[in-house]
Design an enzyme around this catalytic site. Structure first.
Site, mmCIF file in Angstrom:
data_model
loop_
_atom_site.group_PDB
_atom_site.id
_atom_site.type_symbol
_atom_site.label_atom_id
_atom_site.label_comp_id
_atom_site.label_asym_id
_atom_site.label_seq_id
_atom_site.Cartn_x
_atom_site.Cartn_y
_atom_site.Cartn_z
ATOM 1 N N GLU A 168 0.827 -1.211 0.000
ATOM 2 C CA GLU A 168 0.000 0.000 0.000
ATOM 3 C C GLU A 168 0.863 1.263 0.000
ATOM 4 O O GLU A 168 1.723 1.434 0.877
ATOM 5 C CB GLU A 168 -0.937 -0.009 1.221
ATOM 6 C CG GLU A 168 -1.928 1.141 1.176
ATOM 7 C CD GLU A 168 -3.041 1.052 2.219
ATOM 8 O OE1 GLU A 168 -3.231 -0.006 2.826
ATOM 9 O OE2 GLU A 168 -3.713 2.078 2.412
ATOM 10 N N LYS A 198 -7.820 -0.443 11.181
ATOM 11 C CA LYS A 198 -7.198 -0.910 9.928
ATOM 12 C C LYS A 198 -5.964 -0.056 9.651
ATOM 13 O O LYS A 198 -4.920 -0.556 9.230
ATOM 14 C CB LYS A 198 -8.206 -0.838 8.776
ATOM 15 C CG LYS A 198 -7.733 -1.500 7.476
ATOM 16 C CD LYS A 198 -6.915 -0.578 6.579
ATOM 17 C CE LYS A 198 -6.423 -1.308 5.339
ATOM 18 N NZ LYS A 198 -5.529 -0.451 4.522
ATOM 19 N N ASP A 226 3.632 -13.865 11.835
ATOM 20 C CA ASP A 226 2.326 -14.330 11.387
ATOM 21 C C ASP A 226 1.314 -13.190 11.531
ATOM 22 O O ASP A 226 0.854 -12.901 12.635
ATOM 23 C CB ASP A 226 1.944 -15.544 12.255
ATOM 24 C CG ASP A 226 0.613 -16.168 11.890
ATOM 25 O OD1 ASP A 226 -0.203 -15.490 11.242
ATOM 26 O OD2 ASP A 226 0.394 -17.330 12.268
ATOM 27 N N HIS A 241 -2.253 10.363 -0.371
ATOM 28 C CA HIS A 241 -2.289 9.149 -1.184
ATOM 29 C C HIS A 241 -2.048 9.432 -2.666
ATOM 30 O O HIS A 241 -1.688 8.538 -3.415
ATOM 31 C CB HIS A 241 -3.661 8.472 -1.048
ATOM 32 C CG HIS A 241 -3.739 7.500 0.087
ATOM 33 N ND1 HIS A 241 -3.400 6.185 -0.060
ATOM 34 C CD2 HIS A 241 -4.097 7.646 1.369
ATOM 35 C CE1 HIS A 241 -3.567 5.564 1.094
ATOM 36 N NE2 HIS A 241 -3.980 6.431 1.980
HETATM 37 P P1 NAD Z 1 8.842 -22.839 16.786
HETATM 38 O O1 NAD Z 1 8.217 -24.050 17.392
HETATM 39 O O2 NAD Z 1 9.372 -22.924 15.413
HETATM 40 O O3 NAD Z 1 9.982 -22.277 17.746
HETATM 41 C C1 NAD Z 1 9.807 -22.147 19.118
HETATM 42 C C2 NAD Z 1 10.769 -23.066 19.827
HETATM 43 O O4 NAD Z 1 12.110 -22.595 19.655
HETATM 44 C C3 NAD Z 1 10.548 -23.093 21.314
HETATM 45 O O5 NAD Z 1 9.557 -24.032 21.624
HETATM 46 C C4 NAD Z 1 11.927 -23.427 21.877
HETATM 47 O O6 NAD Z 1 12.084 -24.823 22.020
HETATM 48 C C5 NAD Z 1 12.902 -22.950 20.788
HETATM 49 N N1 NAD Z 1 13.679 -21.757 21.159
HETATM 50 C C6 NAD Z 1 14.997 -21.559 20.933
HETATM 51 N N2 NAD Z 1 15.410 -20.376 21.386
HETATM 52 C C7 NAD Z 1 14.339 -19.760 21.925
HETATM 53 C C8 NAD Z 1 14.112 -18.491 22.561
HETATM 54 N N3 NAD Z 1 15.084 -17.601 22.747
HETATM 55 N N4 NAD Z 1 12.851 -18.212 22.967
HETATM 56 C C9 NAD Z 1 11.841 -19.075 22.799
HETATM 57 N N5 NAD Z 1 12.000 -20.296 22.223
HETATM 58 C C10 NAD Z 1 13.227 -20.633 21.774
HETATM 59 O O7 NAD Z 1 7.855 -21.605 16.735
HETATM 60 P P2 NAD Z 1 6.644 -21.126 17.599
HETATM 61 O O8 NAD Z 1 6.933 -19.720 17.944
HETATM 62 O O9 NAD Z 1 6.283 -22.042 18.716
HETATM 63 O O10 NAD Z 1 5.452 -21.176 16.508
HETATM 64 C C11 NAD Z 1 5.303 -20.148 15.571
HETATM 65 C C12 NAD Z 1 4.667 -20.646 14.289
HETATM 66 O O11 NAD Z 1 3.439 -21.312 14.545
HETATM 67 C C13 NAD Z 1 4.329 -19.518 13.371
HETATM 68 O O12 NAD Z 1 4.914 -19.806 12.121
HETATM 69 C C14 NAD Z 1 2.800 -19.556 13.260
HETATM 70 O O13 NAD Z 1 2.386 -19.129 11.986
HETATM 71 C C15 NAD Z 1 2.481 -20.973 13.532
HETATM 72 N N6 NAD Z 1 1.139 -21.326 14.045
HETATM 73 C C16 NAD Z 1 0.240 -20.386 14.483
HETATM 74 C C17 NAD Z 1 -0.979 -20.782 15.011
HETATM 75 C C18 NAD Z 1 -1.924 -19.737 15.534
HETATM 76 O O14 NAD Z 1 -1.579 -18.566 15.557
HETATM 77 N N7 NAD Z 1 -3.132 -20.077 15.995
HETATM 78 C C19 NAD Z 1 -1.296 -22.133 15.101
HETATM 79 C C20 NAD Z 1 -0.369 -23.063 14.659
HETATM 80 C C21 NAD Z 1 0.865 -22.659 14.138
#
Ligand code: NAD
Length: 422
Positions: free
Chosen positions: A85, A263, A279, A377
């Site tokens: 945008e 928005k 996300d 715009h």
């Molecule tokens: P992930 O599982 O890829 O990474 C998180 C993991 O990284 C942690 O569980 C931990 O073991 C490790 N880690 C290493 N260093 C860390 C630090 N400094 N802090 C925290 N953890 C650390 O990712 P996630 O964040 O659990 O999941 C994110 C993804 O899930 C996004 O891509 C999202 O789109 C997707 N997702 C979203 C939904 C929703 O929003 N409802 C549902 C399902 C999946």
């Protein structure tokens, strides 16, 4: 003073520089390597893309810009924004320029606590079942934490439990909330793994059965706040602030206006979310659900006048974002954008994003309550229309300028002008 201390995000005429010069400025500001520079310029390689989603046939590009002038908790920050945008990046930069007169943005955030929900049905004595869950809290948290040793070692992990008894048309249900400190992650995978592991034990404790077990995107225990003072003189005097507050009031009382107002906030927030590989659906659903938390959908920002007659703005919203995990750990451009932001925790990133949301909202309401939104715009919009009419690189500016002068920015006029020009 060293160069680093003298670093500033304030640069006038950044928009007038050629792309290469802008990249050079960012490169120096953020100590980017030659490799980072290359990554910014080239498209994602198809092998990486093919690992990210299913049935890949290519990449879809979104423009990446830099918002300048941001000062956040005293720190100079350049903001990478990925958006299709026009005017969003310019408006954010402009708002940040006004905010820095009175010191820039002040930001703060809660611990990064996400909520995992476990829905339990078919329970005979629901009140006793709820008590039993709370009595077994230590055991339940231990099972959850056994799923993610890395997170626990970083000081995060499952920290607490809440139980809620909900009425439904088909009877009562017990919803357990697992509160997880996800540190620098967005947390969805981390939390989902924990709640899935807890399902059997919760069924056993309650005598019921578990249906849903998933994270909630209403991350209202992971809140971020940004405030800024917008200078009265720079805004054009106190009467302009009064006009601003009149406009803002409608968003605070009317969902039809609040939706558009919010928005505008998300124009800025999503752009940084996308640039950092986060996300945006998670952020959008959390933000809008939070905006309706009191039963009526309302503005995510608040504005008032301070004792000196300046405008004060504040935003508060949940921001479930990460700097580790998810697509942001794979996407090379997202990695470079995080480098540009010079952040070391997810909380720091969330705080920057909140400041951008406030800046974006201020810019929109300021324009709306004075000159109207179309003026800002028009310049890029006119160029887009000229392009749609078939103008080439050397013709676009001439046609766009002519249309703006005439005050008619329309496709048929662009086509006429193109014919005349040729
Ligand atoms: P992930 O599982 O890829 O990474 C998180 C993991 O990284 C942690 O569980 C931990 O073991 C490790 N880690 C290493 N260093 C860390 C630090 N400094 N802090 C925290 N953890 C650390 O990712 P996630 O964040 O659990 O999941 C994110 C993804 O899930 C996004 O891509 C999202 O789109 C997707 N997702 C979203 C939904 C929703 O929003 N409802 C549902 C399902 C999946």
């Amino acid at each position: 003073m060293s160069n680093k201390n003298m670093k500033t995000s304030q640069i006038s005429g950044f928009y007038k520089l050629p792309v290469e010069k802008r990249v050079e400025f960012v490169q120096t500001f953020a100590d980017l390597s030659a490799e980072d520079f290359k990554i910014l310029k080239k498209s994602l390689d198809i092998q990486t893309t093919d690992r990210m989603i299913e049935n890949v046939i290519g990449n879809f590009e979104i423009p990446l810009g830099i918002a300048v002038n941001f000062k956040i908790n005293g720190k100079e920050v350049l903001i990478p924004m990925a958006t299709e945008e026009s005017s969003v990046v310019a408006a954010a930069s402009n708002a940040a320029k006004i905010a820095r007169i009175q010191g820039g943005f002040s930001v703060k955030s809660t611990d990064p606590i996400m909520i995992g929900q476990i829905q339990i049905l078919g329970i005979e004595d629901i009140v006793t079942a709820a008590e039993n869950i709370m009595n077994e809290k230590d055991k339940i948290l231990a099972i959850a934490n056994a799923q993610d040793k890395i997170l626990v070692n970083l000081g995060g992990g499952a920290k607490d439990l809440e139980v809620r008894i909900l009425e439904s048309p088909t009877g009562k249900m017990l919803v357990t909330h697992l509160l997880v400190d996800v540190r620098d992650a967005m947390g969805a995978n981390a939390v989902n793994t924990m709640v899935e592991a807890l399902a059997p034990i919760l069924a056993e404790i309650t005598g019921g059965y578990v249906r849903l077990k998933i994270l909630s995107n209403l991350a209202d225990k992971r809140l971020v706040t940004a405030t800024a003072v917008f200078d009265k003189e720079k805004m054009g005097g106190e009467h302009i602030i009064d006009q601003f507050l009149e406009s803002y009031t409608l968003a605070s009382i009317d969902p039809y206006r609040a939706a558009t107002h919010n928005k505008g906030i998300m124009n800025g927030i999503d752009a940084v979310i996308i640039a950092t590989g986060n996300d945006f659906r998670a952020i959008e659903s959390g933000a809008h659900a939070y905006a309706a938390r009191d039963g009526q959908y309302t503005s995510l920002t608040r504005y008032w006048k301070d004792d000196d007659g300046n405008l004060v703005g504040e935003i508060e919203l949940p921001l479930a974002i990460g700097i580790v995990g998810g697509a942001g750990s794979i996407h090379p451009k997202a990695l470079v954008c995080k480098k540009i932001l010079q952040i070391s925790t997810a909380q720091e990133l969330a705080e920057i994003i909140a400041a951008v949301g406030l800046a974006q909202n201020f810019a929109a309401v300021y324009a709306l309550s004075t000159v109207g939104i179309q003026k800002g715009h028009m310049s890029l919009h006119a160029k887009n229309i000229a392009m749609m009419a078939g103008a080439n690189e050397s013709e676009i500016d001439t046609i766009a300028e002519q249309m703006i002068q005439e005050g008619i920015v329309k496709l048929d006029r662009a086509k006429e002008l193109l014919e005349q020009l040729r």
